[in-house]
Design a protein around this motif. Sequence first.
Motif, PDB file in Angstrom:
ATOM      1  N   SER A   1       0.718  -1.147  -0.165  1.00 53.57           N
ATOM      2  CA  SER A   1      -0.188   0.031   0.139  1.00 53.57           C
ATOM      3  C   SER A   1       0.921   1.213   0.031  1.00 53.57           C
ATOM      4  N   PHE A   2       1.841   1.210   0.764  1.00 58.28           N
ATOM      5  CA  PHE A   2       2.949   2.606   0.723  1.00 58.28           C
ATOM      6  C   PHE A   2       3.976   2.272   0.083  1.00 58.28           C
ATOM      7  N   ALA A   3       4.162   1.257  -0.708  1.00 59.04           N
ATOM      8  CA  ALA A   3       5.374   1.431  -1.718  1.00 59.04           C
ATOM      9  C   ALA A   3       5.574   2.363  -2.702  1.00 59.04           C
ATOM     10  N   PRO A   4       4.224   2.755  -3.186  1.00 58.98           N
ATOM     11  CA  PRO A   4       4.389   4.058  -4.361  1.00 58.98           C
ATOM     12  C   PRO A   4       4.930   5.208  -3.549  1.00 58.98           C
ATOM     13  N   ILE A   5       4.605   5.281  -2.540  1.00 60.73           N
ATOM     14  CA  ILE A   5       5.100   6.652  -1.685  1.00 60.73           C
ATOM     15  C   ILE A   5       6.386   6.388  -1.119  1.00 60.73           C
ATOM     16  N   LEU A   6       6.691   5.328  -0.394  1.00 63.00           N
ATOM     17  CA  LEU A   6       7.779   5.238   0.412  1.00 63.00           C
ATOM     18  C   LEU A   6       8.644   3.964  -0.180  1.00 63.00           C
ATOM     19  N   PRO A   7       9.015   4.005  -1.530  1.00 59.67           N
ATOM     20  CA  PRO A   7       9.749   2.716  -2.008  1.00 59.67           C
ATOM     21  C   PRO A   7      10.872   2.399  -1.135  1.00 59.67           C
ATOM     22  N   HIS A   8      11.710   3.234  -0.589  1.00 57.91           N
ATOM     23  CA  HIS A   8      12.878   2.815   0.043  1.00 57.91           C
ATOM     24  C   HIS A   8      12.519   1.930   1.320  1.00 57.91           C
ATOM     25  N   LEU A   9      11.397   2.440   2.268  1.00 62.94           N
ATOM     26  CA  LEU A   9      10.939   1.718   3.179  1.00 62.94           C
ATOM     27  C   LEU A   9      10.312   0.260   2.867  1.00 62.94           C
ATOM     28  N   ALA A  10       9.593   0.467   1.720  1.00 64.52           N
ATOM     29  CA  ALA A  10       8.780  -0.831   1.265  1.00 64.52           C
ATOM     30  C   ALA A  10      10.139  -1.850   1.039  1.00 64.52           C
ATOM     31  N   GLU A  11      10.984  -1.654   0.216  1.00 64.46           N
ATOM     32  CA  GLU A  11      12.156  -2.468  -0.060  1.00 64.46           C
ATOM     33  C   GLU A  11      13.065  -3.068   1.190  1.00 64.46           C
ATOM     34  N   GLU A  12      13.145  -1.938   1.949  1.00 70.70           N
ATOM     35  CA  GLU A  12      13.886  -2.536   3.279  1.00 70.70           C
ATOM     36  C   GLU A  12      13.107  -3.486   4.046  1.00 70.70           C
ATOM     37  N   VAL A  13      11.416  -3.463   4.157  1.00 73.79           N
ATOM     38  CA  VAL A  13      10.775  -4.304   4.568  1.00 73.79           C
ATOM     39  C   VAL A  13      11.022  -5.768   3.894  1.00 73.79           C
ATOM     40  N   PHE A  14      10.809  -5.800   2.456  1.00 69.03           N
ATOM     41  CA  PHE A  14      10.882  -6.918   1.921  1.00 69.03           C
ATOM     42  C   PHE A  14      12.221  -7.648   2.064  1.00 69.03           C
ATOM     43  N   GLN A  15      13.328  -6.763   2.302  1.00 68.29           N
ATOM     44  CA  GLN A  15      14.680  -7.331   2.589  1.00 68.29           C
ATOM     45  C   GLN A  15      14.629  -8.187   3.861  1.00 68.29           C
ATOM     46  N   HIS A  16      13.769  -7.678   4.719  1.00 71.70           N
ATOM     47  CA  HIS A  16      13.610  -8.364   6.037  1.00 71.70           C
ATOM     48  C   HIS A  16      12.540  -9.272   6.345  1.00 71.70           C
ATOM     49  N   MET A  17      11.888  -9.911   5.187  1.00 72.55           N
ATOM     50  CA  MET A  17      10.815 -10.743   5.396  1.00 72.55           C
ATOM     51  C   MET A  17      11.454 -12.238   5.541  1.00 72.55           C
ATOM     52  N   PRO A  18      11.116 -12.754   6.959  1.00 71.90           N
ATOM     53  CA  PRO A  18      11.868 -13.869   7.363  1.00 71.90           C
ATOM     54  C   PRO A  18      11.647 -15.193   6.404  1.00 71.90           C
ATOM     55  N   TYR A  19      10.432 -15.198   5.617  1.00 72.50           N
ATOM     56  CA  TYR A  19      10.326 -16.255   5.034  1.00 72.50           C
ATOM     57  C   TYR A  19      10.572 -16.263   3.586  1.00 72.50           C
ATOM     58  N   SER A  20      11.205 -15.135   3.230  1.00 74.73           N
ATOM     59  CA  SER A  20      11.756 -15.143   1.786  1.00 74.73           C
ATOM     60  C   SER A  20      13.382 -15.481   1.590  1.00 74.73           C
ATOM     61  N   LYS A  21      13.609 -16.487   1.008  1.00 71.94           N
ATOM     62  CA  LYS A  21      14.791 -16.926   0.998  1.00 71.94           C
ATOM     63  C   LYS A  21      15.749 -15.913   0.315  1.00 71.94           C
ATOM     64  N   GLU A  22      15.293 -15.631  -0.935  1.00 69.82           N
ATOM     65  CA  GLU A  22      15.968 -14.586  -1.779  1.00 69.82           C
ATOM     66  C   GLU A  22      15.100 -13.499  -1.937  1.00 69.82           C
ATOM     67  N   PRO A  23      15.167 -12.247  -1.055  1.00 68.53           N
ATOM     68  CA  PRO A  23      14.077 -11.218  -1.173  1.00 68.53           C
ATOM     69  C   PRO A  23      13.723 -10.745  -2.674  1.00 68.53           C
ATOM     70  N   LYS A  24      12.745 -10.669  -2.979  1.00 66.04           N
ATOM     71  CA  LYS A  24      12.264 -10.067  -4.268  1.00 66.04           C
ATOM     72  C   LYS A  24      12.040  -8.374  -4.184  1.00 66.04           C
ATOM     73  N   SER A  25      12.155  -7.696  -5.195  1.00 63.41           N
ATOM     74  CA  SER A  25      11.847  -6.397  -4.992  1.00 63.41           C
ATOM     75  C   SER A  25      10.250  -6.399  -4.841  1.00 63.41           C
ATOM     76  N   VAL A  26       9.541  -5.404  -4.075  1.00 58.92           N
ATOM     77  CA  VAL A  26       8.259  -5.284  -4.004  1.00 58.92           C
ATOM     78  C   VAL A  26       7.767  -4.702  -5.162  1.00 58.92           C
ATOM     79  N   PHE A  27       8.427  -4.021  -6.038  1.00 59.77           N
ATOM     80  CA  PHE A  27       8.203  -3.456  -7.160  1.00 59.77           C
ATOM     81  C   PHE A  27       7.805  -4.426  -8.489  1.00 59.77           C
ATOM     82  N   ARG A  28       8.409  -5.464  -8.224  1.00 54.14           N
ATOM     83  CA  ARG A  28       8.474  -6.789  -9.120  1.00 54.14           C
ATOM     84  C   ARG A  28       7.633  -7.990  -9.040  1.00 54.14           C
ATOM     85  N   THR A  29       6.905  -7.789  -7.918  1.00 48.91           N
ATOM     86  CA  THR A  29       5.953  -8.642  -7.516  1.00 48.91           C
ATOM     87  C   THR A  29       4.334  -8.043  -7.457  1.00 48.91           C
TER      88      THR A  29
END
Length: 1012
Positions: free
Chosen positions: A833-861
């Motif tokens: 929801s906030f990714a278009p507004i706060l792209p840096h924070l959204a990507e940071e969150v996706f980097q910390h997802m515990p169940y993603s072995k290879e974190p994908k970009s929020v914008f590519r999913t």
Amino acid sequence: MRWELRPRGPGPAALAVAWNLWGPLRLPCRPGWRGMTRGLLVRPITGASNQLQNSSSGRYRDTVLLPQTTFPMKLLGRQQPDTELEIQQKCGFSELYSWQRERKVKTEFCLHDGPPYANGDPHVGHALNKILKDIANRYHMMRGSKIHYVPGWDCHGLPIEIKVLSELGGKAQNLSAVEIREKARSFAKAAIEKQRSAFIRWGVMADWNNCYYTFDGKYEAKQLRIFYQMYDKGLIYRSYKPVFWSPSSRTALAEAELEYNPEHVSRSIYVKFPFLKPSPKLASLIDGSSPISFIVWTTQPWTIPANQAVCYMPDAKYAVVKCSGSGDLYILAADKVTSVASTLKTSFEVISTFSGADLENGTCAHPLMPDKVSPLLPANHVTMTKGTGLVHTAPAHGMEDYSIASQHNLPTDCLVDEDGVFTAVAGPDLHNKAVLEEGTDVVIKMLQAAKTLLKEEKVVHSYPYDWRTKKPVVIRASKQWFVNITDLKATAKDLLKKVNFIPGSALNAMVEMMDRRPYWCISRQRVWGVPIPVFHHKTKDEFLINSQTIEHIIKLVEQHGSDIWWTLPPEQLLPKEVLSQVGGPDALEYVPGQDILDIWFDSGTSWSYVLPGTDQRADLYLEGKDQLGGWFQSSLLTSVAARKKAPFKTVVVHGFTLGEKGEKMSKSLGNVIDPDVVINGGEDQSTEPPYGADVLRWWVAESNVFTEVTISPSVLHAARDDISKLRNTLRFLLGNVAGFNPETDSIPVNDMYVIDQYMLHLLQDLANKITDSYKQYDFGKVVRLLRAFYTRELSNFYFSIIKDRLYCENASDPKRRSCQTALAEILDVIARSFAPILPHLAEEVFQHMPYSKEPKSVFRTGWINTSSIWKKPGLEEAVESACAMRDAFLGSIPGKNAAEYQVTIVIEPGLLFEIIEMLQAEETSSTSQLNELMMASQTTLLPQEPLEIAAGVTELKGTFLINLEGGDIREESSYKVLVAPTTKEKCPRCWKYTAESSDTLCPRCAEVVGGK
């Protein structure tokens, strides 16, 4: 719902939201009720799980499942901007645009970038505009569209030329046109590089290596092609007309290049024009033996020498008056007799009145040249708001005056040159005098000498100034190139009706501006721009342009740029076949013209270069409100002229950036906010901390951009606080989905806890509203919806309830997995929801997802994913009815720990009892869904009141109206909440008051620990 709370207690307490390690403490109620104001008492409360989390001692500490994440709670100092730069690298910000262009998708979203001016440093106005565009692009990309967005720059024009010349000082006098152009190009390129790197730093997604520039040869060639198409259709013509002329810039200006100074002071005058020949109708009304004069008022005395007529309003009443002081006779509008007499400090006796139409065919004498006749002419532009109802008409110095002159074949002689000084034709007394300064003074003295001046007074009024030199302009007639917009307006207005304007009022504003524009002057007398590709005859008033000459020039410009107009000899600028017809290379009869095109024509033809395909229209144009008379309009007019289409489907118009108190930003006021300082901090970082780009982006999104947008240190600080609270929410979510795998551990929706299902129900509603707000380009609403959800629904309500279940149950217990299933979905929806507004924070969150072995970009999913089975309106009655009882209970123990009390709920048999029974099947429980919601030690549910109520029990009464199936099922039920201190002891593991003694575990904890 009606409420009866007894005892009421000491009134609503101020909510103390304490942001601890894992988010704020909870509100006792869930605000935001559906459609009803429920007058709840809001009190700070505590609960066992909150105390437990902050406890670092105890022998059972290692058996408690506290949140686990490396996602930082705060990024202090330089950490914020440094983390953003790291994320831009790690998450491929620079490759995102080209990645999405290569996707095989059906839809394309085209946002055509209005070119910022390549003049000076990036400022907050740029930030507002570019970030708004980026939010729109990122949203549409996540929705699955291929984004077409080519950033551009407006690179020509007077402001750049003036800056270059002022930096050179005296040396500028000796520069050739080519040297000025070289220096202007270098200046523009340097400004572009500064702006480009700022836009990239703000996270704006584009292919920054492939932008458009109005000084690029291929761009200029397209522009010349549009020019010739319009010329060939008769829409561009050369004429001698009055135009806004800037003596300080020595060039014609268009309306869009003016700014009006409301504090301008003019020397206004009242002048006598002696009546020469009355019309036959009027002759009978006046005594021919006494001389009569017309009284005329003007704020521009310097135009009097150029007078050719006096205009009147044919429908108005006019009066012959006698001056009490001098006995002189005058004519003026009957409505103006009193006010003019007052201004002249005299009184007028009205001798007779007559209709303006009776002045037809009359004449008067020029006030400076008694033998020069000025005819009296009817005109619609005469008004009674100011002056005398009679208007002095100088066709070379006014648009309406010129129109009258055209109708009546009056001369349009201009007595003023390019420097704004009188020419020799004005006579020896005025020659070489600046019209707005000494020239005005001399004209007034000449009128005094001729005894035709009645009064001079200073008047403060709005007056047009050159938008760049900040100096007054004059209106003077000169040979210029014009677009005939009269023929385009009707089609343009029809096409605008099919364009979606946001806000809707912008459509009327644009139409009004177009209506006020009599013609569009597109020629400028400068060198930094695209030449008007026309050759002028050396001796005759003739020019040369045709399909052969234009094709030849277009090819040269495409290959070498428009410098060729100044660098190649004239004979090479003409094709051989034309050259032989006009005197050949040795006796060429024509020379290249010296005018360049208005930069609004430059940028207004950008659609022809940037939009793919001849019929392509951009989905969106998004610019500031000044472009309603500028780029939006020049783009529309050129597109309508060339292809009878509007270049845009939707136009979003934003306001200007202003200081905290709504004042304009200026260096002199010291209120300029530099986006670079916002991101990286200032010299004193205690007063100007480094906020990073996401704070800038949040400020843009949350502002009501359809009005003026304020920015100040306090606004930025508030934006940072919002994002900090959002970070804490995200950290709680990330920490509590540790050890959870959505693919294997998720609980089916229908098997989840009711409160968890309820949160998914709310989440789907939120997702729909957020998607709709993005569609409407209402990013402020997106922010408001998100902020309400993560503070109220999550931090203050849901998180406070679920902590015991998350921390104290078995890791894989279905109750806990139910909660984690909801948290994982909430995390995903919120981040997208906030990714278009706060792209840096959204990507940071996706980097910390515990169940993603290879974190994908929020914008590519992709965009938010919700399920229709989350929608369960009936759940609202279950949860909200329980919340009503919870709030009655919590309202009765302000500031106390709810876990120290036990609650009995008594509901008469019926629908409400059945609904609440869904949350607690057994009579008494300390682990039921109802008890979790109440946050009490234990909850008892009874269909009738117990026979005996012990002393010290607080009794609270209430009713709840159940409204299901759109009103088909309605039932109002009464309930009682009985509150008593618990009789149990505090469990040393979960800290709930559910143990038999203080050193033994409660049954639930004993089972969990025993199992381990």
